[in-house]
Motif scaffolding. Structure first.
Motif, PDB file in Angstrom:
ATOM      1  N   PHE A 155       3.478  -0.837   3.933  1.00 19.13           N
ATOM      2  CA  PHE A 155       3.090  -1.896   4.850  1.00 19.13           C
ATOM      3  C   PHE A 155       3.735  -1.663   6.208  1.00 19.13           C
ATOM      4  N   LYS A 156       3.108  -2.261   7.228  1.00 20.53           N
ATOM      5  CA  LYS A 156       3.728  -2.326   8.547  1.00 20.53           C
ATOM      6  C   LYS A 156       4.160  -3.764   8.782  1.00 20.53           C
ATOM      7  N   ASN A 206      11.668  -4.027  11.513  1.00 21.79           N
ATOM      8  CA  ASN A 206      10.235  -3.922  11.715  1.00 21.79           C
ATOM      9  C   ASN A 206       9.813  -2.461  11.755  1.00 21.79           C
ATOM     10  N   GLY A 207       8.611  -2.195  11.284  1.00 22.50           N
ATOM     11  CA  GLY A 207       8.099  -0.841  11.256  1.00 22.50           C
ATOM     12  C   GLY A 207       7.306  -0.590   9.991  1.00 22.50           C
ATOM     13  N   THR A 220      12.018   5.244  -1.274  1.00 27.50           N
ATOM     14  CA  THR A 220      11.844   4.356  -0.135  1.00 27.50           C
ATOM     15  C   THR A 220      11.734   5.189   1.135  1.00 27.50           C
ATOM     16  N   TYR A 221      10.713   4.870   1.966  1.00 26.51           N
ATOM     17  CA  TYR A 221      10.508   5.573   3.226  1.00 26.51           C
ATOM     18  C   TYR A 221      10.416   4.558   4.360  1.00 26.51           C
ATOM     19  N   LYS A 222      10.996   4.892   5.501  1.00 24.97           N
ATOM     20  CA  LYS A 222      10.857   4.092   6.716  1.00 24.97           C
ATOM     21  C   LYS A 222      10.252   4.981   7.791  1.00 24.97           C
ATOM     22  N   ILE A 282      -1.300   8.556   9.894  1.00 26.64           N
ATOM     23  CA  ILE A 282      -2.658   8.011  10.014  1.00 26.64           C
ATOM     24  C   ILE A 282      -2.624   6.559  10.475  1.00 26.64           C
ATOM     25  N   LEU A 283      -1.752   5.763   9.859  1.00 25.77           N
ATOM     26  CA  LEU A 283      -1.661   4.352  10.238  1.00 25.77           C
ATOM     27  C   LEU A 283      -1.132   4.205  11.662  1.00 25.77           C
ATOM     28  N   LEU A 284      -0.138   5.022  12.012  1.00 21.51           N
ATOM     29  CA  LEU A 284       0.423   4.959  13.357  1.00 21.51           C
ATOM     30  C   LEU A 284      -0.628   5.335  14.399  1.00 21.51           C
TER      31      LEU A 284
END
Length: 292
Positions: A155-156, A206-207, A220-222, A282-284
């Motif tokens: 999620f963002k 946030n991110g 877990t990825y940020k 892709i989302l970014l």
């Protein structure tokens, strides 16, 4: 997940059908949406949800051509990286009304489309839940995952004001945990992926966040970069309870709601490090093209 054989009426006079290979055929004459699934999402979901009007570009201050191209590029990239087949639900939060922000971009016509309830506001950034009674039912049952050792969510998050025990994505029912949540802390994500494990004491911000369980490990990825991996000790069968956004069931009865702003939620199989980075890119790229 492939497209089904059902079809709703096409807006704007377009007539769509199925190609020789069984894939969805785009309306004739639209060179900006050659990707079949991008075309399906745009015309048969977004435009229909917007009352048949193609004005999404005006929300973001870009041309209609730029807007369509950004959507098509995202779907092409999901295909080229092999991610399309691994995604079960993706809500890119297009537009600023509930009827378009609730839509699953990768699905049959209504599979896993969301249902909003309570206090939620909608903007070009996404959906903002009020922390009092606002939430979204994803209509995705936990047991639609492949299995407990192959599942994930991404999620963002663009805003947040968590209280203890608030949920980001997930559900707790009958002792089965499948969620990302804060718990007893307003600064950390405590991730439940199977009872009684307490995982991922990562400071939130946030991110873009991504969680994947592969085998007995939760990753877990940020922003596309791994920040933690934890061995998961227990394995339980999924129950048919649906995942929710911005709320969690407590003891299967009470509900705790989150004050959080989210867009780009993805329910997916467990993703490798490369796949997670690809999804982030892709989302970014899509968000950047939409100015958010």
């Amino acid at each position: 997940m492939g497209l089904g054989n059902g079809h709703i009426g096409q807006p704007l006079g377009f007539k769509a059908g199925f190609g020789e290979g069984g894939g969805f055929a785009p309306p004739s004459g639209d060179s900006l949406l050659p990707n079949a699934l991008a075309n399906h999402f745009y015309y048969d979901k977004l435009v229909v949800g917007n009352g048949g009007v193609e004005d999404f570009n005006t929300y973001y201050g870009v041309s209609l051509a730029t807007f369509k191209t950004a959507i098509n590029t995202a779907f092409d990239s999901l295909d080229s990286t092999g991610l399309t087949a691994k995604i079960k639900r993706w809500t890119p939060r297009i537009g600023s009304i509930a009827n378009t922000q609730r839509l699953n971009a990768i699905s049959e016509l209504t599979t896993y489309d969301g249902t909003f309830s309570g206090g939620i506001t909608y903007s070009t950034s996404g959906a903002s839940y009020d922390g009092t009674n606002g939430y979204e039912n994803t209509n995705f049952p936990q047991d639609d995952y492949n299995n407990y050792n192959d599942c994930g969510v991404s999620f963002k998050m663009f805003s947040s004001n968590f209280a203890a025990s608030d949920g980001v994505i997930g559900v707790v029912q009958n002792g089965v945990y499948t969620m990302i949540q804060t718990h007893f802390s307003t600064t950390l994500f405590w991730t439940f992926w199977s009872a009684p494990d307490w995982l991922d004491n990562t400071a939130y911000s946030n991110g873009y966040w991504s969680y994947s369980r592969i085998g007995n490990t939760l990753y877990t990825y940020k922003d596309g970069v791994i920040v933690q991996s934890v061995a998961v000790g227990s394995i339980m069968l999924f129950q048919p309870d649906t995942l929710v956004v911005a709320a969690r069931k407590v003891d299967g009865v009470n509900v705790s709601y989150s004050e959080v702003g989210l867009c780009q939620e993805v329910i997916h199989d467990g993703l490798t490090a490369q796949e997670t980075e690809d999804l982030y890119d892709i989302l970014l790229a899509l968000d950047t093209s939409l100015g958010r």
